[in-house]
Design an enzyme around this catalytic site. Structure first.
Site: not given
Ligand code: FAD
Ligand code: NAP
Ligand code: SF4
Length: 674
Positions: A167, A169, A217, A255, A342
């Site tokens: 890696e 090191y 390693r 790295h 993460q």
């Molecule tokens: P949600 O996942 O939004 O779940 C809410 C649920 O509540 C839904 O299934 C909905 O159907 C249900 N619901 C809402 N209202 C009602 C109701 N009245 N009755 C019954 N059911 C209801 N996070 C990461 O940490 N790493 C990532 O790489 C990452 N990538 C992402 C990529 C994408 C494209 C997206 C969209 C999200 C990503 N996220 C990622 C974000 C992550 O998915 C969310 O932070 C997480 O799903 C939030 O979990 P939650 O349980 O709060 O809500």
């Molecule tokens: P986000 O990370 O908060 O990004 C939102 C983007 O929208 C920002 O770039 C912001 O940038 C812009 N924005 C915010 N308010 C706005 C407005 N009123 N008008 C126009 N632009 C606006 O949120 P997200 O991309 O929706 O992701 C949601 C969550 O999912 C994130 O917080 C993240 O933690 C999680 N997630 C994580 C990963 C991952 O790889 N770890 C991947 C996907 C999602 P400006 O304000 O500069 O325009």
């Molecule tokens: Fe790290 Fe857990 Fe994500 Fe695996 S799932 S990469 S152990 S945080």
């Protein structure tokens, strides 16, 4: 017969035996330097021993102060240290047949440490301190410190040590020309450059005796300019074997390499071929590693003779009982590591403690404990996204009567959307795991059920967990209702047709994901090893030094503008260890990243922005809004008015900076104590 029988077979090392072919790879937890950290590590490692791991390897421990990654980093240099480590080895050895080795890690020029030393004064591109070039006496001291450290580890009760030679090191820095410019007996010819590695292993064996595991390693693929060639690597392997190593572990990539090696976008078992080729050359057992996260993949590697053991590090964070579950035919109950980094690596590189996104108990074994149930309650969980799933299954496991509602036809919430993004296919595994846990813990699951406040009020629930997630934000802007405008759900969930030229508004995690989704063609590198190696310029046969080849990137299927208002670099807020991968991928696909934009309007021409005082029109077919999210809490007020006990978790609680790590942790913590 168990379907993972090859993985479960013991490995005979002559003087001792590993219970299974699974090695828990070394991970710095951040507990090594914390108050009370040794007791916490004792429980953490003990649970992995109970879970059936063959050999556990501790986090990297420095052999001296100049060798640690950061000032104050853990070292083992005296009897005071021995006493601390004994807390861990004693706990692990309470489990019959469990073995634990300590990794000796000297970081050399990778130290955030003004005392950094190396073969030559060549600064690393990813670290601030140029290392001091060691003189001959200095090198002798370093070798002696490795040996002393190994002997102290033996005294502390470890069954062996892992000598970190890969890696990029310290030891690796001597081996490769790029970082070793010496002209004395420790530099110049390959023979001279590998002398340090051989001397450390030889003298450690001499000092520790025959009945002590020495894992070395070995960097089998450096992935840096001027790295070792395959012939050199094989030669080193043979010398290390002769010097007395018990087992050789595989190292992939320095790295500073600009090739992803462990992120979720790396195909499963992507680099196994390298270990398999080395197996034809050596007779000691070989361990393979990198992005192996399921018992199926690991078992196939052993069955096919590609390696003798499989190293899994992060998968052991995600599930302490990985091996035990496989042995008991409960492979579908394994909580799978999704490679997100993460809660583990991103935390290490921010100087924090590690845990796991899918398993918040990891490294918190003595802090986050499911409390014994005092009163059985009837609990409604609304929303089966990550927060609701974690809360419902934890509460049910403790004995509560839990009903989980979701308006969708499947569990998973936004993870069902995330798993469609190229490179995020692993997110499916978390949904699979929770679906199994629902079944196992007896949660009553009501899908296709959109819950109204009255349903909950009438339902006689003692507690309501609102895990209803988020609503995508639609900014106020002239033309936002133009037919060319969509949000990310239209693209990823509804699969609406998207044109050839696209502006993505908002460059957060989702903006990046949508861009990835739109630039890739039918195949994605994360699911196709050969495409991955081609796109990142990797030569697995190591015919060129370091195994680097000319990258050949498939042209993007769309032209994308990824736009944000902030002045910061686009993508600056992405994960510490993965952000560069997302940025590089999109750059390779010619995505134009625009910061400091002010949105003016959307019309038939496209998206109008102001940039550095000038108006610019991004002429596109579609504008896709990825502008963040707001909490979805429509049920809260009516429930509180009705006097119900309501708890908000996940996105419903706080949408800003929400991620699944917080959602799962919050759901688990609430349900573990209620
Ligand atoms: P949600 O996942 O939004 O779940 C809410 C649920 O509540 C839904 O299934 C909905 O159907 C249900 N619901 C809402 N209202 C009602 C109701 N009245 N009755 C019954 N059911 C209801 N996070 C990461 O940490 N790493 C990532 O790489 C990452 N990538 C992402 C990529 C994408 C494209 C997206 C969209 C999200 C990503 N996220 C990622 C974000 C992550 O998915 C969310 O932070 C997480 O799903 C939030 O979990 P939650 O349980 O709060 O809500
Ligand atoms: P986000 O990370 O908060 O990004 C939102 C983007 O929208 C920002 O770039 C912001 O940038 C812009 N924005 C915010 N308010 C706005 C407005 N009123 N008008 C126009 N632009 C606006 O949120 P997200 O991309 O929706 O992701 C949601 C969550 O999912 C994130 O917080 C993240 O933690 C999680 N997630 C994580 C990963 C991952 O790889 N770890 C991947 C996907 C999602 P400006 O304000 O500069 O325009
Ligand atoms: Fe790290 Fe857990 Fe994500 Fe695996 S799932 S990469 S152990 S945080």
């Amino acid at each position: 017969m168990n379907q993972y029988q090859h993985l479960l077979e013991p490995l005979d090392l002559g003087f001792t035996k590993a219970r299974s072919r699974v090695l828990m790879g070394s991970m710095h937890t951040g507990l090594e330097e914390r108050k009370g950290g040794w007791e916490r590590q004792a429980e953490y490692f003990k649970q992995r021993a109970e879970g059936g791991v063959g050999i556990i390897v501790s986090g990297g421990i420095g052999p001296n102060e100049e060798g640690v990654g950061v000032q104050g980093g853990a070292i083992l240099v005296d009897d005071e240290g021995v006493a601390k480590h004994k807390v861990v080895t004693d706990a692990v050895h309470e489990v019959e047949g469990a073995l634990i080795c300590m990794q000796i890690l000297h970081t050399g020029r990778y130290a955030y440490n003004s005392k950094a030393v190396s073969a030559s004064a060549v600064k690393s591109p990813i670290h601030p301190f140029p290392p001091k070039e060691l003189d001959a006496d200095g090198i002798e001291k370093q070798i002696q410190d490795f040996v002393t450290c190994a002997v102290l580890a033996q005294k502390a009760g470890y069954d062996g040590v892992e000598i970190m030679g890969s890696e990029g090191y310290f030891i690796n820095q001597f081996i490769v020309k790029h970082t070793n410019k010496r002209t004395d007996e420790w530099g110049g010819s390959y023979e001279n450059r590998i002398r340090l590695a051989i001397e450390i292993v030889r003298r450690t064996r001499e000092a520790a005796g025959e009945k002590f595991i020495i894992i070395y390693r070995l960097s089998m693929l450096d992935l840096v300019e001027d790295g070792s060639t395959w012939d050199e690597i094989v030669h080193l392997g043979k010398e290390i074997e002769k010097a007395g190593a018990t087992i050789i572990n595989t190292g992939i990539g320095w790295h500073e390499a600009r090739v992803p090696t462990i992120a979720t976008s790396v195909p499963r078992a992507a680099f196994v071929e390298v270990t398999a080729r080395m197996k034809k050359e050596l007779s000691v057992p070989l361990i393979t590693t990198n992005r192996i996260n399921t018992p199926e993949v690991a078992n196939a590697i052993i069955a096919e003779g590609q390696a003798d053991m499989v190293s899994m590090a992060r998968p052991m964070l995600a599930d302490a009982h990985f091996v035990k579950k496989a042995a008991e035919g409960r492979g579908d109950e394994i909580n799978t590591c999704i490679g997100c980094n993460q809660a583990c690596l991103d935390h290490v590189f921010s100087g924090g403690e590690i845990s796991c996104l899918v398993n918040p108990y990891a490294c918190n074994e003595t802090l986050l404990i499911n409390q014994p149930l005092e009163t059985k309650k009837k609990i409604a969980v609304v929303g089966a996204g990550p927060a609701g799933l974690a809360a419902a299954t934890t509460a049910a496991q403790r004995g509560h009567d839990v009903t989980l509602f979701d308006s969708a036809s499947e569990v998973g919430g936004q993870f069902n959307i995330a798993k469609q993004v190229p490179g995020k296919e692993e997110f499916f595994e978390t949904i699979r795991y929770f679906a199994k846990m629902i079944e196992k813990t007896g949660v009553s699951l009501k899908l296709n059920t959109r819950v109204a406040a009255q349903d909950l009020i009438k339902g006689g629930f003692d507690e309501v967990f609102l895990a209803t997630g988020i609503i995508p934000r639609m900014p106020e802007l002239e033309g936002i209702d133009h037919p060319m405008v969509m949000n990310y759900l239209d693209v990823l969930k509804e699969k609406k047709t998207v044109g050839k030229r696209v502006a993505v508004m908002g460059a957060g995690g989702i903006g990046f994901d949508v861009s990835e989704f739109l630039v890739h063609g039918k195949t994605t590198p994360s699911l196709d090893k050969s495409q991955f190696m081609k796109e990142w310029g990797v030569d697995l046969k190591v015919t060129s030094a370091g195994g680097l080849a000319q990258a050949e990137v498939e042209p993007p299927v769309r032209d994308i503008f990824l736009v944000q208002r902030k002045k910061s670099k686009v993508g600056a807020g992405l994960g510490k260890t993965t952000g560069w991968i997302h940025r590089t991928t999109l750059k390779h696909k010619n995505v134009q990243m625009i910061n400091k934009a002010q949105y003016l309007k959307i019309d038939d021409q496209g998206l109008h922005i102001e940039l550095d005082g000038e108006v610019r029109i991004l002429e596109v077919d579609n504008v896709i809004v990825c502008a963040g999210q707001d909490p979805q809490r429509e049920l809260q007020d009516a429930l509180i008015d009705a006097g119900m006990a309501v708890h908000l978790i996940g996105g419903a609680d706080k949408a800003a900076e929400l991620d699944a790590k917080r959602a799962i942790k919050q759901g688990t913590e609430l349900a573990s104590a209620i």
